[in-house]
Design a protein around this motif. Structure first.
Motif, short mmCIF file in Angstrom:
data_model
loop_
_atom_site.label_atom_id
_atom_site.label_comp_id
_atom_site.label_asym_id
_atom_site.label_seq_id
_atom_site.Cartn_x
_atom_site.Cartn_y
_atom_site.Cartn_z
N GLY A 138 0.79 -1.22 0.00
CA GLY A 138 0.00 0.00 0.00
C GLY A 138 0.82 1.27 0.00
N HIS A 139 2.14 1.15 -0.03
CA HIS A 139 3.02 2.33 -0.06
C HIS A 139 3.56 2.48 -1.48
N THR A 140 2.80 3.18 -2.30
CA THR A 140 3.17 3.30 -3.72
C THR A 140 3.98 4.55 -4.01
N THR A 141 4.22 5.38 -3.03
CA THR A 141 5.04 6.57 -3.22
C THR A 141 6.07 6.65 -2.09
N PRO A 142 7.24 7.21 -2.36
CA PRO A 142 8.23 7.35 -1.29
C PRO A 142 7.72 8.26 -0.18
N ARG A 143 8.17 7.97 1.01
CA ARG A 143 7.83 8.81 2.16
C ARG A 143 8.65 10.09 2.09
N LEU A 144 7.99 11.24 2.23
CA LEU A 144 8.65 12.53 2.06
C LEU A 144 9.11 13.08 3.40
N LEU A 151 17.88 4.58 12.65
CA LEU A 151 18.93 4.42 11.63
C LEU A 151 19.55 5.74 11.21
N GLY A 152 18.77 6.85 11.51
CA GLY A 152 19.30 8.12 11.05
C GLY A 152 18.83 8.53 9.69
N VAL A 153 17.99 7.68 9.00
CA VAL A 153 17.53 8.05 7.67
C VAL A 153 16.04 8.35 7.66
N ILE A 169 9.78 16.68 13.08
CA ILE A 169 9.23 15.34 12.81
C ILE A 169 8.43 15.41 11.53
N PRO A 170 8.83 14.68 10.48
CA PRO A 170 8.13 14.80 9.19
C PRO A 170 6.74 14.22 9.22
N LYS A 171 5.90 14.72 8.33
CA LYS A 171 4.55 14.18 8.17
C LYS A 171 4.66 12.74 7.68
N GLY A 172 3.81 11.87 8.21
CA GLY A 172 3.87 10.45 7.88
C GLY A 172 4.51 9.65 8.98
N THR A 173 5.27 10.32 9.87
CA THR A 173 5.81 9.66 11.05
C THR A 173 4.74 9.70 12.15
N ASN A 174 4.78 8.73 13.04
CA ASN A 174 3.88 8.74 14.18
C ASN A 174 4.32 9.86 15.11
N SER A 175 3.75 11.06 14.89
CA SER A 175 4.20 12.24 15.62
C SER A 175 3.93 12.13 17.11
N LEU A 209 12.39 0.70 -4.49
CA LEU A 209 13.13 0.52 -3.23
C LEU A 209 12.88 1.69 -2.28
N MET A 210 12.85 2.91 -2.80
CA MET A 210 12.57 4.06 -1.93
C MET A 210 11.18 3.97 -1.33
N ALA A 211 10.21 3.53 -2.13
CA ALA A 211 8.85 3.40 -1.62
C ALA A 211 8.76 2.33 -0.53
N LEU A 212 9.52 1.24 -0.69
CA LEU A 212 9.48 0.16 0.30
C LEU A 212 10.33 0.46 1.53
N LEU A 213 11.40 1.24 1.36
CA LEU A 213 12.27 1.54 2.50
C LEU A 213 11.63 2.53 3.47
N GLY A 214 10.63 3.29 3.01
CA GLY A 214 9.95 4.22 3.90
C GLY A 214 9.34 3.52 5.10
N PRO A 215 8.40 2.57 4.88
CA PRO A 215 7.83 1.86 6.02
C PRO A 215 8.79 0.85 6.66
N ALA A 216 9.79 0.38 5.89
CA ALA A 216 10.68 -0.66 6.41
C ALA A 216 11.69 -0.11 7.41
N ILE A 217 12.40 0.95 7.04
CA ILE A 217 13.45 1.49 7.91
C ILE A 217 13.26 2.97 8.20
N GLY A 218 12.13 3.54 7.78
CA GLY A 218 11.88 4.95 8.07
C GLY A 218 12.57 5.90 7.13
N PHE A 219 12.97 5.44 5.94
CA PHE A 219 13.64 6.33 4.99
C PHE A 219 12.68 7.41 4.51
N ALA A 220 13.12 8.67 4.53
CA ALA A 220 12.31 9.80 4.08
C ALA A 220 13.05 10.54 2.98
N LEU A 221 12.36 10.81 1.91
CA LEU A 221 12.96 11.49 0.75
C LEU A 221 12.92 12.99 1.00
#
Length: 571
Positions: free
Chosen positions: A38-44, A87-89, A106-112, A416-428
């Motif tokens: 369900g994560h079709t776009t990278p987390r910003l 992880l720092g990312v 704290i970016p939008k999309g994170t559990n603030s 990979l960017m779209a999947l790494l968002g929920p996986a390790i918290g990567f934000a673009l």
């Protein structure tokens, strides 16, 4: 000339379709996983999508104003960053502002809420003996403020043991939660009131505070224990495993949070205890912990319990059966992975050198970042367009291979960017976008290296198919060295920097690795297949491999050496 060796390399050259099929299957699998999650776009990041900005102000304890210094502020920033960022990312940015403020973005999309809880839990961590405790009233309702409430649900029904001690006897297995006690510690879910610490005026005042304390009210929980020093008796609130608030009378702190060396959540499969939290103490902390557990083990419930207090709230209240002298302990019981990790984080990073107050919480818009992103994408599109025009003019038919390789690289990067968002918290963020744009040049450079090696072989008079195979070993070596240097620079940059710069380094390193994958599994096999076609194999003028345009030498042909005249023989 020696004949070329046949073996694994020759077999791989004859079946390039396997490599193409492998990378296409990988793209299909990543794309399917992206849509399935369900994560079709990278987390910003916060500079592109907006988010929450928290301002924390450092407050020193009375008489210790000198505690507000650069060293302690840097330590506090490091602890908060490790709490929120992991992880720092994940793009949660923690930095100092002035000499006593810390800004947390704290970016939008994170559990603030969870992030605010972790950052807001800024008081020191203490281990205090329990003097009295009882259930305050009805089950507590979720609140956004108390940072320990989410993890305090595991405060009752949890067992802590000395990691070096074997499991206890069956006689110790009878508990109020029905879970075995293998050694020394267990959280108590059926506490009972007890006597106050002293009978003087201070004790009477504490009794009145305890009697009037209603932990079901948020305002009462916030004021419980205000102004209490580590050496004072105090009152506090905590939540048990049933969701009920309990109130406590606690004794002076016996172990400080700085005495905990490290703590982590572990899945214990050997004893069947499930998720547990292990604690290791420093040398001084080991002695303090052994002393207090030895004293508490001689008392009756609830005065054989000690409370782990963070930010004035009890997050766990295990009781003691015997002294724990091994310098470590293991808390187990009513834990899942999330609650175990939350308690481990508080134990590991709970001992901040300062107290922080939340001055302001504001929402950051993404308008400015959106404009910058738009401008950056336009610049990237212009650069990519110029690269495409150059490839079409200079390499002609070979440019099709380069463009297809760029598309494959882009597909892998995006999924990979779209999947790494929920996986390790990567934000673009904006620097990460810059890293992706820089990667276009790195990827195109690898294609150019290989194409030029092939052209060099054609200039030597070889036909295309042997030129493709002979050029690959030298091109491969150059590509690997170049990408290794780029990846090494990205890794060093990621390690030595913080915040947004890490987003640039992470993206650069990721795209560099993908460049190697694309060149080996797509570009080389595709060129091998196209070399068998008439358009490329015969050197069509628009193929980019025309021997005449490349100034190829005439092919070398071996001729027989003329036979030397035979000497006439006499009859």
């Amino acid at each position: 000339m020696a004949a070329p060796k046949k073996g694994r390399s020759a077999s791989a050259q004859s079946k390039p379709g396997r490599s193409l099929a492998l990378i296409l299957i990988a793209i299909a699998a990543l794309t399917g996983g992206m849509f399935a999650s369900g994560h079709t776009t990278p987390r910003l990041g916060i500079d592109l999508a907006g988010g929450t900005s928290i301002t924390l102000r450092a407050v020193a304890e009375p008489g210790q104003e000198s505690a507000i210094n650069k060293t302690n502020m840097d330590t506090a920033v490091d602890i908060m960053e490790r709490r929120v960022n992991g992880l720092g990312v994940s793009e949660a940015e923690v930095q100092t502002q002035g000499d006593r403020n810390i800004i947390v973005n704290i970016p939008k999309g994170t559990n603030s809420k969870e992030a605010r809880d972790q950052v807001g839990t800024t008081a020191k961590l203490y281990f205090r003996p329990v003097i009295a405790t009882e259930v305050a009233g009805a089950a507590a309702t979720p609140t956004p403020s108390p940072s320990a409430s989410s993890s305090a649900s595991g405060s009752s029904g949890n067992e802590a043991t000395d990691k070096s001690t074997p499991s206890g006897t069956p006689s110790a297995s009878s508990t109020t939660q029905g879970r075995a006690v293998t050694d020394a510690l267990k959280a108590d879910s059926t506490p009972s009131p007890s006597a106050t610490p002293t009978g003087d005026a201070a004790g009477s005042k504490l009794e009145k505070q305890y009697a009037a304390l209603d932990c079901t009210k948020k305002s009462a929980r916030a004021k419980a224990g205000d102004g209490a020093r580590p050496t004072d008796y105090t009152v506090a609130c905590g939540q048990n495993s049933s969701g009920q608030w309990q109130k406590y009378i606690l004794g002076p702190a016996e172990v400080d949070g700085t005495d905990v060396d490290k703590a982590k959540a572990v899945l214990n499969t050997q004893t069947g205890a499930g998720w547990t939290v292990t604690m290791d103490f420093t040398n001084g902390g080991s002695k303090k912990f052994a002393a207090i557990t030895g004293k508490l083990a001689k008392n009756q419930s609830p005065q054989n319990q000690f409370a782990i207090v963070l930010d004035g709230e009890v997050v766990s209240d295990p009781f003691v059966r015997q002294a724990l002298t091994g310098g470590n302990a293991e808390i187990s019981g009513n834990f899942n992975q999330e609650s175990a990790q939350a308690l481990a984080n508080m134990l590991s990073y709970g001992a901040l050198p300062l107290t922080f107050q939340e001055d302001s919480v504001t929402t950051v818009t993404a308008a400015l970042g959106g404009e910058q992103l738009h401008a950056g994408l336009i610049a990237g599109a212009i650069g990519l367009g110029l690269v495409v025009i150059y490839l079409l003019i200079y390499y002609r038919g070979l440019s099709v291979i380069a463009l297809l390789s760029l598309l494959v690289s882009a597909a892998l990067t995006y999924t990979l960017m779209a999947l790494l968002g929920p996986a390790i918290g990567f934000a673009l963020n904006l620097p990460a976008v810059c890293g992706a744009i820089v990667a276009i040049g790195i990827t195109a450079d690898s294609f150019i290296v290989y194409f030029e090696r092939v052209r060099d072989e054609i200039r030597e008079g070889r036909s295309l198919r042997p030129a493709v195979e002979r050029a690959w070993p030298r091109a491969r070596r150059t590509i690997l060295v170049s990408d290794f240097v780029s990846f090494l620079a990205a890794a060093v940059l990621f390690i030595v920097t913080v915040g947004k710069v890490q987003g640039f380094a992470f993206t650069l390193g990721l795209t560099t690795l993908l460049d190697v994958v694309v060149v080996f599994l797509f570009t080389k096999p595709l060129l091998t297949i196209l070399a068998r076609t008439k358009f490329f194999g015969n050197g069509h003028p628009w193929s980019g491999l025309d021997p005449k345009r490349l100034g190829a030498k005439p092919p070398l042909r071996r001729t027989r050496r003329p036979a030397s005249p035979a000497d006439p023989k006499e009859a």
